[in-house]
Enzyme design. Structure first.
Site, mmCIF file in Angstrom:
data_model
loop_
_atom_site.group_PDB
_atom_site.id
_atom_site.type_symbol
_atom_site.label_atom_id
_atom_site.label_comp_id
_atom_site.label_asym_id
_atom_site.label_seq_id
_atom_site.Cartn_x
_atom_site.Cartn_y
_atom_site.Cartn_z
ATOM 1 N N VAL A 229 -6.072 -3.872 -10.499
ATOM 2 C CA VAL A 229 -7.522 -4.009 -10.366
ATOM 3 C C VAL A 229 -7.728 -5.075 -9.307
ATOM 4 O O VAL A 229 -7.080 -6.125 -9.342
ATOM 5 C CB VAL A 229 -8.175 -4.442 -11.705
ATOM 6 C CG1 VAL A 229 -9.601 -4.936 -11.474
ATOM 7 C CG2 VAL A 229 -8.175 -3.276 -12.694
ATOM 8 N N GLU A 230 -8.589 -4.795 -8.349
ATOM 9 C CA GLU A 230 -8.739 -5.731 -7.234
ATOM 10 C C GLU A 230 -10.203 -5.929 -6.874
ATOM 11 O O GLU A 230 -10.967 -4.964 -6.800
ATOM 12 C CB GLU A 230 -7.976 -5.196 -6.013
ATOM 13 C CG GLU A 230 -7.856 -6.181 -4.872
ATOM 14 C CD GLU A 230 -6.804 -5.728 -3.867
ATOM 15 O OE1 GLU A 230 -5.624 -6.122 -4.001
ATOM 16 O OE2 GLU A 230 -7.155 -4.954 -2.967
ATOM 17 N N PRO A 374 -5.374 3.123 -1.273
ATOM 18 C CA PRO A 374 -5.217 1.693 -1.515
ATOM 19 C C PRO A 374 -4.093 1.103 -0.672
ATOM 20 O O PRO A 374 -3.088 1.756 -0.422
ATOM 21 C CB PRO A 374 -4.821 1.652 -2.996
ATOM 22 C CG PRO A 374 -4.105 2.954 -3.227
ATOM 23 C CD PRO A 374 -4.776 3.953 -2.334
ATOM 24 N N HIS A 398 -1.432 8.497 -0.865
ATOM 25 C CA HIS A 398 -2.069 7.721 -1.946
ATOM 26 C C HIS A 398 -1.743 6.241 -1.805
ATOM 27 O O HIS A 398 -1.947 5.453 -2.723
ATOM 28 C CB HIS A 398 -1.652 8.253 -3.307
ATOM 29 C CG HIS A 398 -0.330 7.758 -3.796
ATOM 30 N ND1 HIS A 398 0.799 7.776 -3.031
ATOM 31 C CD2 HIS A 398 0.039 7.215 -4.983
ATOM 32 C CE1 HIS A 398 1.803 7.269 -3.716
ATOM 33 N NE2 HIS A 398 1.373 6.925 -4.908
#
EC number: 6.5.1.-
Length: 474
Positions: A229-230, A374, A398
DNA sequence: ATGTGC
């Protein structure tokens, strides 16, 4: 062609692979297997690739089922690398009459979710410490047990987040209040596939549905590996009109979630890789790759329903992670709006051209669809738009792709200094120091060449770039 | 990927 790659391809030819290339598009095939389609991969210049990944790709393309099921095409994304189940991460597999549980593996509906928030970056950073403490207080260390009633859990597993929401609106639970649920309902349209596929509770672990509660299965937890989570900042917008339409503005605070179906996906993935072994026709030679397809129509249908069940769970997992983060922002900054930009799975089997398309670590990149790629820890992430390129099987990478194994970095005698790991200036909160090492920037290839190769090939276009401010890893 | 491996 690059000399290093040239040597690798010569070595592969000696090991029984036919290798060809056209510009940056490489194709491999097992020698003497004229019936197999070539497996294609687009390679950026000057990036390391492993021969094993090419081998896995060629074997995947050579797969067929004695009952007649066949592989129509195999394509790999530029970040492809060897996978544990015999299928390379980054493989996109188009089949008819067969599906391959190992081509999805256990990380079913691993995917990405992006939100923007109307909190200034300065205001956020001023309360960084309080934010971190609150985050530690719940999901990301797995200390918060999210449970739900039997009707909501059954609806979730059958129909996905929309089904869950319908039941939850009647009986609000745990982390979501009624006002939030109305917003979640409106946001379902921004989840790929509407956040739901046709599943069934019978495929979930027995402990998961016992007593009519969904619990202890990692719901609203991040998970390990490259999951994170960023909190980010929109550092640049390249396509202003499209970004505007998607609610994305330069300088905005944003948050990104990379997570999957946790224990439910593991349960389904392991069970069905075993099932594929059991169901292989007696007397038929086993594929030497160890990759086993399902060819019986009824088993194919059952597997897809089981995969869908885990996928539904993953959609809710990302939704709840986002909801907890959104609530944490509201606790600190008042009435924050933090709308969903998009949620997209990159580990799923979906219908395609009369057959099936299995993406293992590949993001759908259909025309006009949001694509979220990401960066690894400390690196820029990309919001793109798909071009619907059929040659690439409407799929983008991805991520950047792993360059070094977890083991080689954590215990393989590697230089573990901050500088050598690329961790200088990276703000990462982890459960264990070991994670920072295993997932350090040095463990991954650079993202920029991977993205550029796909833009040049007409697979995706850039919409915005997001720079990391604060990363959470389990 | 996985309360885990090498």
């Amino acid at each position: 062609m690059q000399p290093k790659l040239n040597r690798l391809l010569r070595a592969l030819a000696r090991e029984g692979l036919e290798v060809a290339y056209d510009g940056r598009l490489y194709s491999v095939r097992l020698q003497g297997d004229a019936h197999a389609p070539p497996a294609e991969v687009l390679l950026p210049p000057d990036l390391p690739v492993e021969g094993k990944a090419f081998q896995q790709l060629a074997h995947l393309a050579a797969l067929r089922h004695p009952s007649g099921g066949q592989v129509l095409r195999v394509r790999a994304t530029p970040d492809f690398h060897p996978g544990d189940s015999g299928v390379a991460i980054g493989s996109v597999l188009h089949t008819r009459g067969l599906v391959v549980p190992g081509a999805i593996g256990t990380d079913i509906n691993c995917g990405m979710r992006l939100h923007v928030a109307n909190v200034s970056v300065e205001a956020f950073l001023a309360k960084r410490t309080a934010f971190v403490e609150r985050m530690k207080g719940h999901y990301f260390f797995g200390t918060r047990d999210v449970t739900m009633g039997s009707r909501a859990s059954e609806a979730l597993l059958r129909d996905g987040v929309q089904g869950w929401l319908v039941e939850t609106l009647e009986r609000p639970l745990g982390c979501a209040g009624r006002a939030d649920l109305a917003q979640l309902d409106a946001e379902v349209a921004r989840i790929h596939l509407g956040g739901g596929l046709k599943g069934h509770p019978r495929w979930a672990p027995e402990s998961f549905t016992r007593e009519g509660l969904v619990r202890d299965a990692g719901l609203a937890t991040i998970g390990g590996g490259n999951h994170f989570v960023e909190v980010q900042r929109v550092e640049a917008v390249e396509d202003r009109a499209r970004a505007w339409g998607w609610g994305v503005r330069e300088g905005q605070l944003a948050f990104m979630i990379h997570s999957g179906s946790r224990d439910v996906g593991k349960h389904v993935g392991v069970a069905w890789q075993d099932r594929a072994r059991q169901a292989w026709p007696v007397g038929a030679p086993l594929p030497e790759s160890g990759i086993l397809p399902l060819g019986d129509a009824r088993l194919v249908e059952q597997y897809l329903e089981a995969e869908a069940t885990a996928a539904n769970y993953a959609f809710l997992n990302r939704l709840l992670l986002a909801e907890l983060l959104r609530q944490t922002l509201r606790e600190l900054f008042g009435d924050v709006e933090a709308p969903l930009v998009y949620d997209v799975p990159h580990n799923l089997t979906l219908p395609y051209e009369g057959g099936w398309l299995a993406r293992k670590g590949a993001c759908p990149a259909g025309a006009e669809q949001p694509v979220i790629i990401p960066g690894s820890m400390g690196a820029t992430s990309f919001l793109m738009v798909g071009c619907g390129d059929a040659r690439a099987l409407e799929s983008a990478s991805h991520g950047a792709g792993r360059a070094r194994s977890r083991f080689s970095l954590s215990r393989g005698g590697a230089d573990q200094s901050e500088a050598a790991l690329g961790l200088t200036g990276v703000d990462c909160i982890t459960l264990r120091a070991e994670r920072r090492v295993e997932e350090a920037p040095a463990a991954y290839k650079p993202i920029r060449p991977v993205v550029d190769a796909q833009v040049e090939a007409g697979i995706v276009r850039e919409v915005a770039r997001l720079a990391p401010l604060l990363t959470f890893k389990a």
